[in-house]
Each structure stands twice: as structure tokens, then as C-alpha cells.
Design a protein around this motif. Structure first.
Motif, PDB file in Angstrom:
ATOM      1  N   ARG A   1      27.395  40.398 -32.746  1.00 49.24           N
ATOM      2  CA  ARG A   1      26.528  39.722 -33.702  1.00 49.24           C
ATOM      3  C   ARG A   1      25.357  40.610 -34.133  1.00 49.24           C
ATOM      4  NH1 ARG A   1      25.082  34.014 -33.877  1.00 49.24           N
ATOM      5  NH2 ARG A   1      26.051  33.776 -31.820  1.00 49.24           N
ATOM      6  N   GLY A   2      25.172  40.701 -35.441  1.00 49.24           N
ATOM      7  CA  GLY A   2      24.042  41.451 -35.973  1.00 49.24           C
ATOM      8  C   GLY A   2      24.196  42.956 -35.935  1.00 49.24           C
ATOM      9  N   GLN A   3      25.378  43.448 -35.539  1.00 52.05           N
ATOM     10  CA  GLN A   3      25.622  44.883 -35.444  1.00 52.05           C
ATOM     11  C   GLN A   3      26.534  45.339 -36.581  1.00 52.05           C
ATOM     12  OE1 GLN A   3      24.133  46.906 -33.082  1.00 52.05           O
ATOM     13  NE2 GLN A   3      23.009  45.031 -32.627  1.00 52.05           N
ATOM     14  N   PRO A   4      26.496  46.640 -36.939  1.00 47.39           N
ATOM     15  CA  PRO A   4      27.401  47.146 -37.978  1.00 47.39           C
ATOM     16  C   PRO A   4      28.858  46.974 -37.556  1.00 47.39           C
ATOM     17  CG  PRO A   4      25.663  48.747 -37.474  1.00 47.39           C
ATOM     18  CD  PRO A   4      25.587  47.687 -36.422  1.00 47.39           C
ATOM     19  N   HIS A   5      29.731  46.836 -38.535  1.00 43.52           N
ATOM     20  CA  HIS A   5      31.157  46.727 -38.251  1.00 43.52           C
ATOM     21  C   HIS A   5      31.701  48.121 -37.940  1.00 43.52           C
ATOM     22  CE1 HIS A   5      30.329  43.044 -40.527  1.00 43.52           C
ATOM     23  NE2 HIS A   5      31.360  42.522 -39.908  1.00 43.52           N
ATOM     24  N   SER A   6      32.042  48.360 -36.688  1.00 41.48           N
ATOM     25  CA  SER A   6      32.577  49.659 -36.277  1.00 41.48           C
ATOM     26  C   SER A   6      33.341  49.475 -34.977  1.00 41.48           C
ATOM     27  CB  SER A   6      31.443  50.684 -36.077  1.00 41.48           C
ATOM     28  OG  SER A   6      30.674  50.342 -34.936  1.00 41.48           O
ATOM     29  N   GLU A   7      34.088  50.500 -34.593  1.00 44.54           N
ATOM     30  CA  GLU A   7      34.844  50.437 -33.341  1.00 44.54           C
ATOM     31  C   GLU A   7      33.910  50.264 -32.150  1.00 44.54           C
ATOM     32  OE1 GLU A   7      37.486  53.707 -32.897  1.00 44.54           O
ATOM     33  OE2 GLU A   7      38.644  53.269 -34.723  1.00 44.54           O
ATOM     34  N   GLU A   8      32.693  50.802 -32.250  1.00 45.18           N
ATOM     35  CA  GLU A   8      31.740  50.735 -31.146  1.00 45.18           C
ATOM     36  C   GLU A   8      31.203  49.325 -30.936  1.00 45.18           C
ATOM     37  OE1 GLU A   8      31.626  53.124 -33.548  1.00 45.18           O
ATOM     38  OE2 GLU A   8      32.583  54.609 -32.237  1.00 45.18           O
ATOM     39  N   THR A   9      31.258  48.483 -31.967  1.00 44.83           N
ATOM     40  CA  THR A   9      30.695  47.132 -31.837  1.00 44.83           C
ATOM     41  C   THR A   9      31.764  46.064 -31.633  1.00 44.83           C
ATOM     42  OG1 THR A   9      30.659  46.804 -34.257  1.00 44.83           O
ATOM     43  CG2 THR A   9      28.697  47.752 -33.232  1.00 44.83           C
ATOM     44  N   LEU A  10      33.039  46.478 -31.509  1.00 39.51           N
ATOM     45  CA  LEU A  10      34.110  45.524 -31.254  1.00 39.51           C
ATOM     46  C   LEU A  10      34.015  44.979 -29.841  1.00 39.51           C
ATOM     47  CD1 LEU A  10      37.220  47.134 -32.978  1.00 39.51           C
ATOM     48  CD2 LEU A  10      36.333  44.835 -33.406  1.00 39.51           C
ATOM     49  N   THR A  11      34.272  43.686 -29.708  1.00 36.49           N
ATOM     50  CA  THR A  11      34.247  43.053 -28.403  1.00 36.49           C
ATOM     51  C   THR A  11      35.220  41.882 -28.398  1.00 36.49           C
ATOM     52  OG1 THR A  11      32.785  42.052 -26.730  1.00 36.49           O
ATOM     53  CG2 THR A  11      32.367  41.470 -29.018  1.00 36.49           C
ATOM     54  N   ILE A  12      35.543  41.405 -27.224  1.00 36.87           N
ATOM     55  CA  ILE A  12      36.440  40.249 -27.103  1.00 36.87           C
ATOM     56  C   ILE A  12      35.603  39.000 -26.890  1.00 36.87           C
ATOM     57  CG2 ILE A  12      38.189  39.145 -25.650  1.00 36.87           C
ATOM     58  CD1 ILE A  12      39.284  41.334 -27.424  1.00 36.87           C
ATOM     59  N   LEU A  13      35.906  37.963 -27.638  1.00 38.12           N
ATOM     60  CA  LEU A  13      35.190  36.703 -27.519  1.00 38.12           C
ATOM     61  C   LEU A  13      35.563  36.034 -26.204  1.00 38.12           C
ATOM     62  CD1 LEU A  13      33.367  34.697 -29.164  1.00 38.12           C
ATOM     63  CD2 LEU A  13      35.498  33.547 -29.805  1.00 38.12           C
TER      64      LEU A  13
ATOM     65  N   SER B   1      46.905  36.703 -31.272  1.00 34.45           N
ATOM     66  CA  SER B   1      45.708  37.538 -31.222  1.00 34.45           C
ATOM     67  C   SER B   1      45.048  37.468 -32.594  1.00 34.45           C
ATOM     68  CB  SER B   1      46.066  38.985 -30.878  1.00 34.45           C
ATOM     69  OG  SER B   1      46.661  39.063 -29.600  1.00 34.45           O
ATOM     70  N   ILE B   2      43.725  37.302 -32.603  1.00 29.49           N
ATOM     71  CA  ILE B   2      42.999  37.101 -33.863  1.00 29.49           C
ATOM     72  C   ILE B   2      41.846  38.087 -33.949  1.00 29.49           C
ATOM     73  CG2 ILE B   2      41.755  35.453 -35.310  1.00 29.49           C
ATOM     74  CD1 ILE B   2      43.112  33.192 -33.795  1.00 29.49           C
ATOM     75  N   GLY B   3      41.697  38.693 -35.112  1.00 27.06           N
ATOM     76  CA  GLY B   3      40.541  39.543 -35.396  1.00 27.06           C
ATOM     77  C   GLY B   3      39.686  38.885 -36.456  1.00 27.06           C
TER      78      GLY B   3
ATOM     79  N   ALA C   1      35.919  43.387 -50.625  1.00 25.09           N
ATOM     80  CA  ALA C   1      36.944  42.485 -50.089  1.00 25.09           C
ATOM     81  C   ALA C   1      37.941  43.243 -49.222  1.00 25.09           C
ATOM     82  CB  ALA C   1      37.658  41.777 -51.243  1.00 25.09           C
ATOM     83  N   LEU C   2      38.346  44.419 -49.671  1.00 28.78           N
ATOM     84  CA  LEU C   2      39.298  45.211 -48.896  1.00 28.78           C
ATOM     85  C   LEU C   2      38.705  45.626 -47.562  1.00 28.78           C
ATOM     86  CD1 LEU C   2      42.043  46.585 -48.683  1.00 28.78           C
ATOM     87  CD2 LEU C   2      41.092  48.562 -49.890  1.00 28.78           C
ATOM     88  N   GLN C   3      37.434  45.999 -47.539  1.00 30.31           N
ATOM     89  CA  GLN C   3      36.793  46.387 -46.287  1.00 30.31           C
ATOM     90  C   GLN C   3      36.726  45.217 -45.314  1.00 30.31           C
ATOM     91  OE1 GLN C   3      33.164  47.925 -48.064  1.00 30.31           O
ATOM     92  NE2 GLN C   3      33.696  50.025 -47.518  1.00 30.31           N
ATOM     93  N   ILE C   4      36.458  44.018 -45.822  1.00 31.82           N
ATOM     94  CA  ILE C   4      36.422  42.833 -44.962  1.00 31.82           C
ATOM     95  C   ILE C   4      37.779  42.612 -44.323  1.00 31.82           C
ATOM     96  CG2 ILE C   4      36.138  40.322 -44.937  1.00 31.82           C
ATOM     97  CD1 ILE C   4      34.106  40.683 -47.250  1.00 31.82           C
ATOM     98  N   GLN C   5      38.844  42.709 -45.118  1.00 37.15           N
ATOM     99  CA  GLN C   5      40.193  42.547 -44.589  1.00 37.15           C
ATOM    100  C   GLN C   5      40.502  43.630 -43.555  1.00 37.15           C
ATOM    101  OE1 GLN C   5      43.429  43.259 -47.281  1.00 37.15           O
ATOM    102  NE2 GLN C   5      44.889  42.066 -46.094  1.00 37.15           N
ATOM    103  N   GLN C   6      40.124  44.870 -43.860  1.00 40.07           N
ATOM    104  CA  GLN C   6      40.408  45.972 -42.941  1.00 40.07           C
ATOM    105  C   GLN C   6      39.668  45.806 -41.620  1.00 40.07           C
ATOM    106  OE1 GLN C   6      39.296  49.245 -45.511  1.00 40.07           O
ATOM    107  NE2 GLN C   6      41.397  49.581 -46.189  1.00 40.07           N
ATOM    108  N   PHE C   7      38.422  45.351 -41.676  1.00 40.92           N
ATOM    109  CA  PHE C   7      37.671  45.131 -40.436  1.00 40.92           C
ATOM    110  C   PHE C   7      38.299  44.015 -39.608  1.00 40.92           C
ATOM    111  CE2 PHE C   7      33.851  47.248 -42.483  1.00 40.92           C
ATOM    112  CZ  PHE C   7      33.820  48.310 -41.594  1.00 40.92           C
ATOM    113  N   ALA C   8      38.769  42.954 -40.266  1.00 42.04           N
ATOM    114  CA  ALA C   8      39.446  41.874 -39.545  1.00 42.04           C
ATOM    115  C   ALA C   8      40.727  42.393 -38.903  1.00 42.04           C
ATOM    116  CB  ALA C   8      39.744  40.720 -40.495  1.00 42.04           C
TER     117      ALA C   8
END
Length: 351
Positions: free
Chosen positions: A334-346, A293-295, A307-314
Motif C-alpha cells: 500500500r502506498g508504494q510504487p508498483h514494482s517487483e520490490e513492492t510485491l507481497t502476498i495478501l 491465484s490472483i494478482g 491501461a496497459l500498464q495496469i493490466q501488466q502490473f496485475a
């Protein structure tokens, strides 16, 4: 000509400090340019920006009437510079908060920094600043070529010496990841490029430790070296792969856009899924390996993510992928803020 910005004392203090810090930063850029250019030439837009920031000091003052705060009158032309200053100061305080958490477990300094961040975010939400179009950050790359910038930066422009993981000696050491991410984030910003990070987790890893006769020892001998070799080979020439733990890995792709990153990590997922492993139980047999599984988190040049925020979002995207059924790539819309609401599966087909 003037715009009103209502701030309380803590917000005013944050805005004033932000304007002064940005002005100081721009003056430093001016000096670096002047030392390289004939007749100590300095770009007019830098001098103008510093002028607006200096003027803000006179306008960001705490006034009251009958005990109620009065709005600050900010020149309209100065508003974009104030917004940039506040955004950059929020990023600075966030970095300071991360470093403080690393140095001490005490809650008090964290609370002080959180209060500052709350004040900064409140300033950004106040009209008319919340309606002001953000302006790009000032950078040496706007005025000097990369060779000159590299000469000015000296050793700060060099990538950290490569260190391999001290157990398997195949992937980069975990200790390098944050240093590399900070380095490439800075270098990509100079080039107006994004950075992408993938957080990889082997699915049902505990089953291998439990089911194989040799347990963890056999996993370390027959499974993980093969897995990491394929991972390293796939990433080679495009970025770096790091061993985070027994079943967790990080991949850094400097310059990779959102589309490039999701295509890459979906292909990587398929590549790792297709590995076969030679196991001796008791005779040699081939067994299919685990899925992953990849984030994925892609930080554009315009986004103020540490940098820490990028790692945490991944990491959060990886956890989302596992929750949604494993053998998935979790991404932010794509183009949305990084948040739980914008998470999706590719989708398995890619972008």
C-alpha cells in the motif's frame, strides 16, 4: 527568483514539447468552459497556468559556454507547471509506444519513442525539478458538473456496447477489457477515484484436462461454465469479469480503493475455491474444484499509469502469487510504487 535546470538537447526538446502540449490542452479546456459559461468566463488559475507555460518557451533554450551546456534559468513559480507538463507528456509518449507496438513489429519506431521517454525521465530527475511537489492535473471536472461534461463529450462518455465471450457466453469478451479499462480510468479520474484490476489464473488447470476422462471437452462442459457463472455472479453489480483464456480471467472494479480491492479479491478467491462440480465418470459425483491465484493492481487517480500498464502490473502480481505457492492473492504494498520490490502476498485474513 530563478532556479537552474541543467538539460541536454534531447531533454530540452522534450521539456519544450511537453510545455507546449500541456498549454494546448489547457487552452482547449478554457474554450470548452467559455462556451458553457456566461460572458465566456474562464477560470483565473487556467489563464495563469497557460501564462507560465508560455513563458517557459523563453527559458528552455540550449546555451553553451566553452562547449559545455549552461543551466536553464526557470522561474520558480513555473516549476510545478513544468513538472506536470513533463509527467503528462511521459504518459502520452507511453501510450504512443503501446499503440506503435500494436501496429508494427519494427524496432526502430520503438527505439525512437524509448529515447524520448528516457529524456523525459531524465528531466524529472534533474534538480530542482526532482524536488518540486507535484500538482494535480487540470480537468474539466474542476470547473463543470458531470452532466455538462457528459454533454460536451457526447458519445465519448458512453460505455462500449456489452459483448459476451463468443464460446461460453457468460463473461464479457476479452475484446472489451482494454476499452472498458480506458473508459473507466477516464471516468474515475473525473471523480478523483481509483481503478482496480484483478488477474485470475486457475491453479493446476492442466491436471483437469489430463485427469478427467473427457479431457478438454469435459472441462469445457462441466468445469468452466460453473466456474465462470460463480465468478460472474460474485462480480455482478460491482464491476465486470472477462474471459482472457482457458484458465485466465480479468476483473475490473471501477472506483475500488486498495483496501476495497484486496478485500474483494480475497473473498473472491475463497468463493471460487469453494465451488463443487458435478462430473459424470461414469456416474455423477461431486468433486472439489481448483484454487485460483490472483494478482491485483490498484491505480489511484494521482498515478500516471496507462491501461496497459495496469493490466501488466496485475499480471505480474498474479505470477508472483503462483510462484509463492498458489491459492494466493498477490498485491503491491500500500502506498508504494508498483514494482517487483513492492510485491507481497495478501494474508488470508485480508487487509
Amino acid at each position: 527568483m530563478n532556479e537552474n535546470l541543467l538539460c541536454n538537447e534531447s531533454e530540452l526538446s522534450f521539456a519544450k514539447e511537453a510545455a507546449r502540449d500541456l498549454c494546448s490542452s489547457l487552452e482547449k479546456i478554457q474554450k470548452e468552459i467559455a462556451t458553457q459559461m456566461p460572458n465566456s468566463w474562464v477560470p483565473d488559475d487556467l489563464k495563469s497556468a497557460c501564462g507560465h507555460l508560455h513563458a517557459l518557451d523563453r527559458h528552455l533554450i540550449n546555451q553553451t559556454k566553452n562547449g559545455s551546456p549552461l543551466p536553464c534559468e526557470i522561474p520558480t513559480l513555473a516549476l510545478p507547471f513544468l513538472r506536470l507538463a513533463v509527467e503528462e507528456h511521459i504518459e502520452t509518449i507511453t501510450l504512443r509506444q503501446e499503440e506503435t507496438a500494436r501496429l508494427s513489429h519494427l524496432e526502430e519506431p520503438q527505439l525512437l519513442l524509448k529515447a524520448q521517454l528516457d529524456a523525459g525521465r531524465a528531466v524529472l530527475s534533474r534538480p530542482p525539478l526532482n524536488l518540486v511537489k507535484p500538482i494535480p492535473a487540470f480537468s474539466l471536472s474542476l470547473y463543470l458538473n458531470l452532466e455538462t461534461i457528459t454533454r460536451i463529450q457526447g458519445t465519448a462518455s458512453l460505455l462500449e456496447l456489452r459483448v459476451f465471450d463468443d464460446k461460453f457466453h457468460i463473461l464479457m469478451s476479452q475484446s472489451l477489457f482494454m476499452k472498458d479499462l480506458r473508459y473507466f480510468r477516464k471516468q474515475c479520474l473525473l471523480r478523483n477515484r481509483s481503478v482496480s484490476v484483478g488477474y485470475i489464473d486457475i491453479d493446476n488447470f492442466g491436471k483437469f484436462n489430463k485427469d478427467l476422462p473427457g479431457k478438454e471437452t469435459q472441462v469445457d462442459r462441466d468445469i468452466l461454465p460453473r466456474f465462470m457463472s460463480v465468478l460472474e455472479g460474485f462480480v455482478f453489480g460491482r464491476g465486470f469479469a472477462y474471459r482472457e483464456g482457458g484458465d485466465e480471467y480479468l476483473v475490473l472494479l471501477p472506483g475500488a480503493t486498495y483496501s476495497e480491492a484486496v478485500r474483494f479479491f480475497d473473498s473472491l478467491r475463497e468463493e471460487l475455491k469453494g465451488i463443487t462440480y458435478l462430473i459424470n465418470i461414469p456416474g455423477p459425483i461431486n468433486i472439489p474444484g481448483p484454487t485460483v491465484s490472483i494478482g491485483v493492481c490498484t491505480a489511484d487517480a494521482s498515478e500516471r499509469l496507462t491501461a496497459l500498464q495496469i493490466q501488466q502490473f496485475a499480471n505480474k502480481a498474479k505470477a508472483f502469487a503462483k510462484k509463492e505457492g498458489r491459492d494466493r492473492v498477490g498485491v503491491y504494498a500500500r502506498g508504494q510504487p508498483h514494482s517487483e520490490e513492492t510485491l507481497t502476498i495478501l494474508p488470508c485474513s485480508g487487509v
